[in-house]
Design a protein around this motif. Sequence first.
Motif, mmCIF file in Angstrom:
data_model
loop_
_atom_site.group_PDB
_atom_site.id
_atom_site.type_symbol
_atom_site.label_atom_id
_atom_site.label_comp_id
_atom_site.label_asym_id
_atom_site.label_seq_id
_atom_site.Cartn_x
_atom_site.Cartn_y
_atom_site.Cartn_z
ATOM 1 N N GLU A 70 0.830 -1.204 0.000
ATOM 2 C CA GLU A 70 0.000 0.000 0.000
ATOM 3 C C GLU A 70 0.868 1.258 0.000
ATOM 4 N N TRP A 74 0.942 4.018 -2.910
ATOM 5 C CA TRP A 74 0.597 5.416 -2.599
ATOM 6 C C TRP A 74 1.731 6.349 -2.984
ATOM 7 N N VAL A 81 -7.414 7.793 -6.770
ATOM 8 C CA VAL A 81 -8.611 7.381 -6.024
ATOM 9 C C VAL A 81 -9.734 8.363 -6.338
ATOM 10 N N CYS A 83 -12.013 10.776 -5.014
ATOM 11 C CA CYS A 83 -12.276 11.565 -3.809
ATOM 12 C C CYS A 83 -13.740 11.987 -3.802
ATOM 13 N N LYS A 91 -3.160 9.334 -5.249
ATOM 14 C CA LYS A 91 -3.164 8.886 -3.863
ATOM 15 C C LYS A 91 -2.261 9.747 -2.989
ATOM 16 N N CYS A 94 -4.225 12.714 -2.032
ATOM 17 C CA CYS A 94 -5.203 12.284 -1.030
ATOM 18 C C CYS A 94 -4.537 12.233 0.350
ATOM 19 N N CYS A 120 -14.548 8.197 4.563
ATOM 20 C CA CYS A 120 -13.983 8.031 3.226
ATOM 21 C C CYS A 120 -13.245 6.699 3.172
ATOM 22 N N TYR A 122 -10.884 5.741 1.441
ATOM 23 C CA TYR A 122 -9.459 5.869 1.143
ATOM 24 C C TYR A 122 -8.683 6.531 2.271
ATOM 25 N N SER A 123 -9.389 6.929 3.316
ATOM 26 C CA SER A 123 -8.736 7.574 4.441
ATOM 27 C C SER A 123 -7.905 6.572 5.222
ATOM 28 N N ARG A 124 -6.718 6.990 5.584
ATOM 29 C CA ARG A 124 -5.832 6.168 6.406
ATOM 30 C C ARG A 124 -5.801 6.694 7.835
#
Length: 133
Positions: A70, A74, A81, A83, A91, A94, A120, A122-124
């Motif tokens: 990942e 990224w 991604v 958004c 990414k 993001c 979201c 895609y949020s980490r």
Amino acid sequence: MTPIARPVTDYVEKAATAWDGAAPDWIVVLAEACSKSSQSAVAKKVGYSAPTLSAVLGNAYKGNMAKVEEAVRWQLIGETVPCPQLGTMRKTECQEWQEKPYAATSSHRVAMFRACRDGCPYSRITINTEKDA
């Protein structure tokens, strides 16, 4: 006295050998990045140590390979991604939005701050929802 030069590592060859010529696409990208720059510089960029990247390239990493993948995708591959606020973005962009602190400087900035923390996919960001006792 002339200093002895360190041998140059061919990370692409190292990965090809370790992965029996069938390295995943992200491993190839990682190996190429290390060959173009340095393993230490790439490690810093993806957020892992140089020894970890060495183990990954050597197909000997015992940790969470999916997390390393990942990070490579990224930071090095530049995948995009969708958004929910801005549409398609890289990414890395993001991630930059996720890292920005709250600032009420514009309605756009506030909306992005909230979107990154409001489910979201895609949020980490990990949000601690426990209340202090």
